[in-house]
Design an enzyme around this catalytic site. Structure first.
Site: not given
Length: 318
Positions: A25, A148, A180-181, A200, A222-223, A231, A262-263
């Site tokens: 993008r 977030y 489990r919730r 993300c 993930g960058d 993160n 990875i950029y």
């Protein structure tokens, strides 16, 4: 003491050696793999990278921002945190009220054109100062929408009411730890088209066993060089804070990624990072007098014995 970042270093190597080169993008280009997982045993330390300096102050201020339910960058700027600046700035320069220099594709242009980068940095600095000084401007252009903080603490329901997912999941951990919730989600298809950056970190789930609390994050994108170290530390800190409030020990942080990339303009930085030998992980200190997440401030959260290599700078892809 232990080297906790090895899973991260191993994944970087795997992507560099086996990843697929793709367009993206931001028009920067990436090398990526789809589907990856890292596991960190938090009983052995805190997984803050040591192969480069990671500014822990930015991590804790951003997490507290999320936990406050805040979606305006003013709180971050007050703590000298510029992680989210570019997305708010984008809203400003694309508005009809902006009358400054042309900022089209400012992310890419600032990387390639030193003269433009100087102009861009000046405009960004003026923008940040207006957010800090002008309430009306901050309310209009510092707001990032349903990111977030809103999704975690103020998920809007169809009936006009809202859900506080963080409060709910803490209550569930205390009352039904076998459930489990124990899930918090940030992905709302209705909000994706209008969000400054669609989440993300799509969802995370807690798990209780033998008096220990573990957490698994699913991250769609993930960058790996710039974002993922933040993160890892952020969700490890979140796990520690929730464990404190629930009177549990910490277990594992499990980080599952969809597109781990990875950029292309980070390749040299990654190679430099991988040439370094990691140190033992630091230790997390939380104010022993505080037990509830809502009571924690910046001064109540610290890392101790953080030995690290130097900073490695890399451009952000917007």
């Amino acid at each position: 003491m232990a080297n906790l970042e090895q899973p991260y270093l191993d994944l970087l190597r795997k992507i560099m050696n086996q990843g697929h080169d793709k367009d993206d993008r931001t028009q920067t280009g990436t090398r990526s793999i789809f589907g990856a997982q890292m596991r960190f045993n938090l009983s052995k330390g805190f997984p803050l990278l040591t192969t480069k300096k990671v500014p822990f102050g930015l991590i804790k201020s951003e997490l507290l921002w999320f936990l406050h339910g805040d979606t305006n960058i003013r709180f971050l700027l007050e703590h000298n945190n510029h992680i989210w600046d570019e997305w708010a700035f984008k809203n400003w320069v694309e508005s009809s009220e902006y009358q400054g220099p042309d900022m089209t594709d400012f992310g890419l242009r600032s990387q390639k054109d030193p003269e433009f980068n100087q102009i861009y940095q000046e405009e960004l600095k003026k923008f940040d100062q207006q957010i800090l000084d002008n309430d009306e401007f901050a309310n209009k252009y510092g707001e990032l929408g349903n990111v977030y903080g809103a999704q975690w603490r103020h998920w809007e329901k169809r009936d006009g009411d809202f859900i506080d997912q963080i409060k709910n999941v803490i209550d569930q951990i205390k009352q039904t730890p076998y459930s489990r919730r124990l899930i918090v989600t940030a992905w709302n298809p209705e909000d994706v088209p209008t969000a400054a950056l669609p989440p993300c970190h799509v969802l995370f789930q807690f798990y209780v066993n033998d008096g220990k609390l573990s957490l698994q994050l699913y991250q769609r994108s993930g960058d790996m060089f710039l974002g993922v170290p933040f993160n890892i530390a952020s969700y490890s800190l979140l796990l520690n804070l929730v464990a404190r409030e629930c009177n549990l020990e910490v277990g594992e942080f499990i980080h599952t990624l969809g597109d781990a990339h990875i950029y292309s303009n980070h390749f040299n930085q990654v190679k430099e990072l991988l040439s370094r030998n990691p140190y033992d992980a630091p230790q997390l200190w939380l104010n022993p007098d505080k037990n509830k997440i809502a009571d924690f401030e910046m001064k109540d959260i610290k890392v101790k014995n953080y030995q690290h290599h130097g900073t490695i700078k890399a451009p952000v892809a917007v």
